[in-house]
Design a protein around this motif. Sequence first.
Motif, PDB file in Angstrom:
ATOM      1  N   ASP A 100      -3.441  -6.738  -6.249  1.00 33.57           N
ATOM      2  CA  ASP A 100      -3.694  -5.483  -6.966  1.00 33.57           C
ATOM      3  C   ASP A 100      -4.943  -4.822  -6.391  1.00 33.57           C
ATOM      4  O   ASP A 100      -6.000  -4.844  -6.993  1.00 33.57           O
ATOM      5  CB  ASP A 100      -3.870  -5.772  -8.457  1.00 33.57           C
ATOM      6  N   LEU A 160       1.925   1.952  -3.595  1.00 37.06           N
ATOM      7  CA  LEU A 160       0.845   2.541  -4.377  1.00 37.06           C
ATOM      8  C   LEU A 160       0.508   3.956  -3.911  1.00 37.06           C
ATOM      9  O   LEU A 160       0.298   4.852  -4.725  1.00 37.06           O
ATOM     10  CB  LEU A 160      -0.395   1.649  -4.299  1.00 37.06           C
ATOM     11  N   SER A 211       0.826  -1.208   0.000  1.00 36.46           N
ATOM     12  CA  SER A 211       0.000   0.000   0.000  1.00 36.46           C
ATOM     13  C   SER A 211       0.864   1.264   0.000  1.00 36.46           C
ATOM     14  O   SER A 211       0.457   2.303  -0.530  1.00 36.46           O
ATOM     15  CB  SER A 211      -0.943  -0.006   1.211  1.00 36.46           C
TER      16      SER A 211
END
Length: 252
Positions: free
Chosen positions: A246, A152, A149
Amino acid sequence: MELLSDRLSAEVTHLLMVFLRVGAAVSLFPGFGNRTLSARVKLAIALVFSLIVTPATPGPGILSFAQILSIGGAEILTGLVFGLALRLLVLALHTAGSIAAQSTSLSQILGGMAAEPMPAMGHVLVLSGITLAIVLGMHVRVAEYLIQSYILLPTGSAIAPQDLASWGTGQVARMFALALPLAAPFVIASLVYNLALGAINRAMPQLMVAFVGAPFITFGGLFLLFAGAPLLLMLWHDALLQTLADPLGAPP
């Protein structure tokens, strides 16, 4: 001493920022965020995951109080987004169980045994799915998921409102797209049963077909649950792994 104090302050701030994101995510994670767990257990789980994730993520450095409030709010929102991505998968099992139970007239059997009211089939599927995920190493996957996380969305980053709305809509659509195929065998069996019951009723109007057919649909629903649950749960686990790999990807 001043250098040591700054270093300690930076490390504490880093751990706090990680704990805000991880704590928000853990509160929604399957298994780790269930209502049946006490608040102390959830807090301990969040702290353990925070200690695991902190060394693998870059720290924000020394922050002022205003920056801590601003970045902390963004971290909580980010944690809720990543937690919701997994929570919706549990909701898919719940929805599939509700559809299956309504189709096979088993929606009221043991319906109040779960912390969240749901039919017995939904309770069995949710509990079995969470158990399967934990047995297959969900705690390791979750740690990797939380570390990912930060790749991202780094510390302090936030998803744009329009992107968040688009992502949320897609995830809800994906949840229903997963729940309906899981419940499809029960819906098809119910359709065949009702068609056969209608044909028998037209042929023999004096026969109380509802009383004769009720045991068959009940047995058929339980048999389908017994025979099909392993395959259904493996399909659900594949969707869980795909989300863990994802979480912000476009739904299929």
